[in-house]
Design an enzyme around this catalytic site. Structure first.
Site, mmCIF file in Angstrom:
data_model
loop_
_atom_site.group_PDB
_atom_site.id
_atom_site.type_symbol
_atom_site.label_atom_id
_atom_site.label_comp_id
_atom_site.label_asym_id
_atom_site.label_seq_id
_atom_site.Cartn_x
_atom_site.Cartn_y
_atom_site.Cartn_z
ATOM 1 N N GLU A 240 38.548 37.557 37.448
ATOM 2 C CA GLU A 240 38.728 38.471 38.592
ATOM 3 C C GLU A 240 40.039 39.268 38.443
ATOM 4 O OE1 GLU A 240 37.229 37.390 42.353
ATOM 5 O OE2 GLU A 240 35.637 36.164 41.485
ATOM 6 N N ILE B 200 54.391 14.565 33.856
ATOM 7 C CA ILE B 200 54.758 13.356 34.611
ATOM 8 C C ILE B 200 53.908 12.168 34.158
ATOM 9 C CG2 ILE B 200 54.630 12.306 36.940
ATOM 10 C CD1 ILE B 200 55.550 15.130 37.997
ATOM 11 N N HIS B 201 52.662 12.428 33.810
ATOM 12 C CA HIS B 201 51.765 11.357 33.336
ATOM 13 C C HIS B 201 52.068 10.948 31.892
ATOM 14 C CE1 HIS B 201 49.324 12.251 36.881
ATOM 15 N NE2 HIS B 201 48.500 11.267 36.579
ATOM 16 N N GLU C 248 48.104 40.269 34.268
ATOM 17 C CA GLU C 248 48.637 41.588 33.903
ATOM 18 C C GLU C 248 47.993 42.671 34.770
ATOM 19 O OE1 GLU C 248 47.565 39.168 31.719
ATOM 20 O OE2 GLU C 248 49.624 38.610 31.308
ATOM 21 N N THR D 47 31.553 42.644 34.032
ATOM 22 C CA THR D 47 32.163 42.534 32.698
ATOM 23 C C THR D 47 31.153 42.709 31.566
ATOM 24 O OG1 THR D 47 33.772 41.035 33.667
ATOM 25 C CG2 THR D 47 33.600 41.005 31.263
HETATM 26 N N1 CAA Z 1 39.352 49.279 46.600
HETATM 27 C C1 CAA Z 1 38.656 50.438 46.727
HETATM 28 N N2 CAA Z 1 38.689 51.404 45.801
HETATM 29 C C2 CAA Z 1 39.419 51.208 44.698
HETATM 30 C C3 CAA Z 1 40.162 50.013 44.497
HETATM 31 C C4 CAA Z 1 40.117 49.046 45.507
HETATM 32 N N3 CAA Z 1 40.796 47.909 45.402
HETATM 33 N N4 CAA Z 1 40.808 50.094 43.320
HETATM 34 C C5 CAA Z 1 40.485 51.265 42.782
HETATM 35 N N5 CAA Z 1 39.649 51.934 43.615
HETATM 36 C C6 CAA Z 1 39.101 53.276 43.411
HETATM 37 C C7 CAA Z 1 40.238 54.275 43.321
HETATM 38 O O1 CAA Z 1 40.631 54.732 44.605
HETATM 39 C C8 CAA Z 1 39.650 55.379 42.496
HETATM 40 O O2 CAA Z 1 38.856 56.213 43.316
HETATM 41 P P1 CAA Z 1 38.903 57.830 43.173
HETATM 42 O O3 CAA Z 1 38.394 58.103 41.790
HETATM 43 O O4 CAA Z 1 38.007 58.301 44.270
HETATM 44 O O5 CAA Z 1 40.340 58.179 43.332
HETATM 45 C C9 CAA Z 1 38.714 54.638 41.555
HETATM 46 O O6 CAA Z 1 38.419 53.384 42.179
HETATM 47 C C10 CAA Z 1 39.309 54.407 40.189
HETATM 48 O O7 CAA Z 1 40.528 53.673 40.360
HETATM 49 P P2 CAA Z 1 41.640 53.535 39.244
HETATM 50 O O8 CAA Z 1 42.039 54.901 38.781
HETATM 51 O O9 CAA Z 1 42.710 52.645 39.771
HETATM 52 O O10 CAA Z 1 40.810 52.814 38.074
HETATM 53 P P3 CAA Z 1 41.276 52.256 36.660
HETATM 54 O O11 CAA Z 1 40.245 52.592 35.675
HETATM 55 O O12 CAA Z 1 42.687 52.633 36.377
HETATM 56 O O13 CAA Z 1 41.143 50.660 36.863
HETATM 57 C C11 CAA Z 1 41.801 48.463 37.471
HETATM 58 C C12 CAA Z 1 41.697 49.960 37.841
HETATM 59 C C13 CAA Z 1 42.585 47.872 38.630
HETATM 60 C C14 CAA Z 1 42.519 48.218 36.167
HETATM 61 C C15 CAA Z 1 40.364 47.865 37.429
HETATM 62 O O14 CAA Z 1 39.661 48.316 36.299
HETATM 63 C C16 CAA Z 1 40.376 46.352 37.449
HETATM 64 O O15 CAA Z 1 40.480 45.745 38.509
HETATM 65 N N6 CAA Z 1 40.221 45.694 36.271
HETATM 66 C C17 CAA Z 1 40.030 44.273 36.204
HETATM 67 C C18 CAA Z 1 38.572 43.948 36.251
HETATM 68 C C19 CAA Z 1 38.285 42.613 36.823
HETATM 69 O O16 CAA Z 1 38.951 42.117 37.721
HETATM 70 N N7 CAA Z 1 37.229 42.002 36.326
HETATM 71 C C20 CAA Z 1 36.801 40.767 36.844
HETATM 72 C C21 CAA Z 1 35.380 40.550 36.471
HETATM 73 S S1 CAA Z 1 34.450 39.716 37.694
HETATM 74 C C22 CAA Z 1 34.814 38.090 37.575
HETATM 75 O O17 CAA Z 1 35.675 37.646 36.865
HETATM 76 C C23 CAA Z 1 34.018 37.283 38.525
HETATM 77 C C24 CAA Z 1 33.718 35.918 38.082
HETATM 78 O O18 CAA Z 1 32.716 35.661 37.465
HETATM 79 C C25 CAA Z 1 34.602 34.806 38.488
#
Ligand code: CAA
Length: 378
Positions: A361, A335-336, A365, A126
């Site tokens: 994570e 409830i509390h 949405e 991020t």
């Molecule tokens: N596994 C493997 N590959 C994947 C995948 C998965 N689950 N999801 C996507 N990909 C691959 C796709 O196959 C694609 O590959 P190709 O280009 O070869 O076709 C590539 O990645 C791009 O995929 P998308 O077109 O789906 O990508 P997008 O830009 O539309 O984004 C999204 C997808 C799901 C919105 C992604 O950006 C996402 O998950 N966003 C949320 C981010 C997130 O969860 N952040 C959390 C931060 S970490 C955190 O919070 C940890 C902490 O500290 C607690």
């Protein structure tokens, strides 16, 4: 179909439950109030072998598998949500290094990461301008001889102020955009820990900004190959989302337990409020929803254990578990009554702690987007 856990899974669940009951639950309120990183509890989790549960034994891990890990993490979250997220991110990072690291990287980094010498690990994806749109990251990594030079800023990075190993995602090629992942040590020149966040909940967990100013990373610390970084991050998050689902189930379980206890003790109109149907229905709905979420998280973990794709099921588990846990904690506060709004009782902390499970994570949405995309593709 088999709902029974193996003897080993039961043992791991029991060990985590009794550790959480004895060592986490009594200290969780103080950890929250003082915003204190639970260093002692985290060390104990390393000693218990719970910080490398998805890493094979030959690299120092427990090799316990995703189902056992889900069971353990749920119990830890029931005791202390801050400790649980520390454990979740550490296990996610260790698994990513195992899965995408070459033999040299595995031998060098995994044993000290899972024993606690380098851990808890951190996962730096991020950025200020790239949250849900993870591909929008701007941190750059430019190859220069046998090093990469990284520049950029990461935000909301769990564990990073206490970590000696951070998996960092950075852009190695702009057009077409290529993202790569690196194993970074804080001792690398140009690495700096920035602002520490003050959070609504999980206040004991460490959440910081990371700044890279011409940070030099040895080329051998590239994970997998250039351009694999986004898939590495998404694969790690698939597993991580089961973990957040478990965290939500654990927090919700703790909130329901507190609500049941309070409902039996609290007297109004000459009787315990547990006698009133309005309270009973809230308790019943919460119990059903927790059970449904538990099964979703375990099913996603089971699919992962079988080695089949579980992206959709992980998102379903995380979405349902986090939103139900928010409802359950909300009901527990209700409830509390007035006592639910003050820090003397644990439920106001549970409500604050649980909110983030619908955000990090991947927000609810984003989980819906992942689920829908997979449905439409099937
Ligand atoms: N596994 C493997 N590959 C994947 C995948 C998965 N689950 N999801 C996507 N990909 C691959 C796709 O196959 C694609 O590959 P190709 O280009 O070869 O076709 C590539 O990645 C791009 O995929 P998308 O077109 O789906 O990508 P997008 O830009 O539309 O984004 C999204 C997808 C799901 C919105 C992604 O950006 C996402 O998950 N966003 C949320 C981010 C997130 O969860 N952040 C959390 C931060 S970490 C955190 O919070 C940890 C902490 O500290 C607690």
């Amino acid at each position: 179909m088999e709902f029974e856990l193996t003897e080993e899974q039961k043992l791991i669940q029991d060990t985590a439950r009794s550790f959480a009951e004895k060592e986490l639950k009594p200290k969780a309120a103080e950890i929250d109030e003082k915003e204190e990183f639970p260093a002692e509890q985290v060390k104990a989790l390393f000693d218990l072998g719970m910080m490398g549960m998805l890493v094979p034994e030959e690299y120092g891990g427990a090799g316990a598998g995703p189902v056992a890990y889900a069971l353990a993490l749920t119990e830890i979250a029931r005791g202390c949500a801050s400790t649980a997220v520390t454990m979740a991110v550490q296990n996610m990072v260790a698994e990513a290094v195992y899965r995408f690291g070459n033999e040299e990287q595995r031998r060098k980094y995994l044993p000290p990461l899972v024993s606690g010498d380098l851990g808890p690990g951190a996962f730096a994806l991020t950025e200020p301008g790239a949250g849900s749109d993870a591909r929008g990251i701007r941190t750059t990594a430019v190859k220069n001889g046998n090093r990469y030079v990284l520049n950029g800023t990461k935000v909301f990075i769990t564990n990073a102020g206490y970590s000696k190993l951070v998996v960092v995602m950075a852009v190695t090629k702009k057009d077409p955009k290529e993202i790569s992942s690196f194993i970074v040590e804080p001792s690398f020149p140009g690495f700096r820990v920035g602002k520490k966040e003050e959070k609504m909940g999980i206040r004991g967990s460490n959440t910081v900004e990371l700044v890279f100013e011409d940070m030099e990373v040895p080329a051998e610390n590239l994970l997998s190959k250039e351009g694999d970084g986004f898939k590495i991050a998404m694969t790690a998050l698939d597993g991580g989302r089961i973990g957040i689902g478990c965290q939500a189930v654990g927090i919700a379980t703790a909130a329901l337990e507190a609500a049941v206890q309070y409902a039996k003790e609290r007297q109004q109109f000459g009787q315990p409020i547990a006698n009133f149907q309005a309270i009973q229905w809230m308790l019943a709905d919460s119990a059903v929803e927790i059970e449904a979420a538990r099964l979703l998280t375990l099913r996603a973990a089971y699919l992962k254990e079988k080695g089949v794709r579980f992206t959709k099921e992980a998102s379903m588990a995380k979405l349902f578990a986090s939103e139900m846990a928010y409802r359950v904690c909300h009901r527990a506060v209700q409830i509390h009554g007035g006592y639910g709004y003050v820090s003397e009782y644990p439920v106001e902390r549970h409500l604050r702690d649980v909110k983030v499970t619908t955000i990090y994570e991947g927000t609810s949405e984003i989980q819906r987007l992942v689920i829908a995309r997979n449905l439409l593709r099937e």
